[in-house]
Write an enzyme that holds these catalytic residues in place. Structure first.
Site, PDB file in Angstrom:
ATOM      1  N   GLY A  46     -10.435   9.799  -8.773  1.00 40.33           N
ATOM      2  CA  GLY A  46      -8.988   9.779  -8.624  1.00 40.33           C
ATOM      3  C   GLY A  46      -8.610   9.872  -7.159  1.00 40.33           C
ATOM      4  N   GLN A  51      -3.294  11.147   0.144  1.00 39.44           N
ATOM      5  CA  GLN A  51      -4.605  11.417   0.756  1.00 39.44           C
ATOM      6  C   GLN A  51      -4.997  10.376   1.803  1.00 39.44           C
ATOM      7  OE1 GLN A  51      -6.322  12.003  -3.414  1.00 39.44           O
ATOM      8  NE2 GLN A  51      -7.701  13.231  -2.159  1.00 39.44           N
ATOM      9  N   CYS A  93     -12.270  17.192  -4.945  1.00 44.12           N
ATOM     10  CA  CYS A  93     -11.204  16.437  -4.285  1.00 44.12           C
ATOM     11  C   CYS A  93     -11.799  15.738  -3.074  1.00 44.12           C
ATOM     12  CB  CYS A  93     -10.091  17.394  -3.837  1.00 44.12           C
ATOM     13  SG  CYS A  93      -8.701  16.564  -3.033  1.00 44.12           S
ATOM     14  N   LEU A  94     -11.511  14.456  -2.934  1.00 43.97           N
ATOM     15  CA  LEU A  94     -12.030  13.699  -1.779  1.00 43.97           C
ATOM     16  C   LEU A  94     -11.502  14.261  -0.458  1.00 43.97           C
ATOM     17  CD1 LEU A  94     -11.854  10.095  -3.255  1.00 43.97           C
ATOM     18  CD2 LEU A  94     -13.937  11.208  -2.427  1.00 43.97           C
ATOM     19  N   HIS A 135      -4.032  16.471 -11.314  1.00 41.63           N
ATOM     20  CA  HIS A 135      -4.531  16.780  -9.957  1.00 41.63           C
ATOM     21  C   HIS A 135      -3.922  15.796  -8.936  1.00 41.63           C
ATOM     22  CE1 HIS A 135      -8.031  17.695  -7.080  1.00 41.63           C
ATOM     23  NE2 HIS A 135      -7.499  16.603  -6.569  1.00 41.63           N
ATOM     24  N   GLU A 136      -3.932  14.508  -9.276  1.00 43.20           N
ATOM     25  CA  GLU A 136      -3.412  13.495  -8.346  1.00 43.20           C
ATOM     26  C   GLU A 136      -1.892  13.595  -8.221  1.00 43.20           C
ATOM     27  OE1 GLU A 136      -5.604  12.355  -6.608  1.00 43.20           O
ATOM     28  OE2 GLU A 136      -7.313  12.702  -7.932  1.00 43.20           O
ATOM     29  N   HIS A 139      -0.887  16.066  -5.651  1.00 41.52           N
ATOM     30  CA  HIS A 139      -0.943  15.562  -4.268  1.00 41.52           C
ATOM     31  C   HIS A 139       0.390  14.946  -3.860  1.00 41.52           C
ATOM     32  CE1 HIS A 139      -5.065  16.133  -2.958  1.00 41.52           C
ATOM     33  NE2 HIS A 139      -5.562  15.567  -4.039  1.00 41.52           N
TER      34      HIS A 139
HETATM   35  C1  QAP Z   1      -9.921  14.833  -8.841  1.00 40.16           C
HETATM   36  O1  QAP Z   1     -11.500  14.073  -7.259  1.00 40.16           O
HETATM   37  C2  QAP Z   1     -10.756  15.539  -9.880  1.00 40.16           C
HETATM   38  O2  QAP Z   1     -16.492  16.893  -2.911  1.00 40.16           O
HETATM   39  C3  QAP Z   1     -10.566  13.639  -8.206  1.00 40.16           C
HETATM   40  O3  QAP Z   1     -18.362  15.298  -1.870  1.00 40.16           O
HETATM   41  C4  QAP Z   1     -12.139  15.539  -9.830  1.00 40.16           C
HETATM   42  O4  QAP Z   1     -12.588  12.153  -7.212  1.00 40.16           O
HETATM   43  C5  QAP Z   1     -10.132  16.215 -10.882  1.00 40.16           C
HETATM   44  C6  QAP Z   1     -15.587  13.761  -4.542  1.00 40.16           C
HETATM   45  C7  QAP Z   1     -12.875  16.208 -10.814  1.00 40.16           C
HETATM   46  C8  QAP Z   1     -10.861  16.866 -11.864  1.00 40.16           C
HETATM   47  C9  QAP Z   1     -12.239  16.850 -11.849  1.00 40.16           C
HETATM   48  C10 QAP Z   1     -15.585  15.089  -4.163  1.00 40.16           C
HETATM   49  C11 QAP Z   1     -16.552  12.936  -4.007  1.00 40.16           C
HETATM   50  C12 QAP Z   1     -14.602  13.203  -5.471  1.00 40.16           C
HETATM   51  C13 QAP Z   1     -16.509  15.594  -3.280  1.00 40.16           C
HETATM   52  C14 QAP Z   1     -12.533  13.290  -6.841  1.00 40.16           C
HETATM   53  C15 QAP Z   1     -17.475  14.755  -2.738  1.00 40.16           C
HETATM   54  C16 QAP Z   1     -17.498  13.418  -3.110  1.00 40.16           C
HETATM   55  C17 QAP Z   1     -13.528  13.889  -5.929  1.00 40.16           C
HETATM   56 CO    CO Z   2      -7.532  15.618  -4.683  1.00 40.70          CO
END
Ligand code: QAP
Ligand code: CO
Length: 168
Positions: A46, A51, A93-94, A135-136, A139
């Site tokens: 997401g 972001q 979270c990215l 979550h998004e 943001h």
């Molecule tokens: C939100 O987050 C989310 O730390 C989206 O090193 C994720 O895509 C909500 C990511 C999971 C609920 C559950 C994070 C990639 C990606 C990192 C993401 C990383 C590489 C996060």
């Molecule tokens: Co995020």
């Protein structure tokens, strides 16, 4: 298509409240494509426009295993919480790389949004999809997952992010 630069916590620009999209024109379609490419490139599920420092109400999501089910939501809103029973998910979270934290959110929500065709649609999101969309959407309000943590934990994460940046 192009990948965009992702803002990293605690960048103050991540606190900007996004503006509604007035018209789903080519620039919005292109933005959503670039956001999808940026999300896939970062192995994300997401991403919100906030972001990538674009403060429009656009989010992209793909929770499929094959990474072949992109979803674009423009001006998304939660129409109803269908099941107010909360469930805990390990969220990442990215914009907070390397950090995963258990957070509780409603598991089933009805979302209304515009698609890239400019038409409104309704989506009943459950489990992971519901969590990622919420979550998004946070943001877009300038809210981040670290805001749900204790001050101590958030401060530790803030220091870690600043250190990571300095060592890059
Ligand atoms: C939100 O987050 C989310 O730390 C989206 O090193 C994720 O895509 C909500 C990511 C999971 C609920 C559950 C994070 C990639 C990606 C990192 C993401 C990383 C590489 C996060
Ligand atoms: Co995020």
């Amino acid at each position: 298509m192009a990948t965009l630069k992702i803002l990293i916590f605690p960048d103050p620009k991540l606190r900007t409240v996004a503006e509604p999209v007035k018209e789903v024109d080519d620039s919005v379609v292109r933005l959503s494509e670039d956001m999808l490419e940026t999300m896939y490139d970062g192995n994300g599920i997401g991403l919100a426009a906030t972001q990538v420092d674009i403060h429009k109400r656009v989010i992209v999501v793909d929770v499929s295993n094959e990474k072949n089910d992109p979803l674009v939501l423009i001006n998304p809103r939660i129409n109803a919480i269908i099941n107010d029973e909360n469930k805990s998910y390990s969220e990442g979270c990215l914009s907070v790389p390397g950090i995963y934290e258990e957070l509780e959110r409603p598991t089933s929500v009805e979302i209304k949004a515009l698609g890239v065709d400019g038409k409104e649609f309704t989506l009943i999101a459950e489990d992971l999809l519901s969590v990622v969309i919420q979550h998004e959407m946070d943001h877009l309000e300038g809210k981040m997952m670290v805001d749900y943590l204790s001050n101590l934990k958030r401060e530790m994460i803030r220091k870690k992010m600043i250190k990571q940046k300095a060592s890059k």
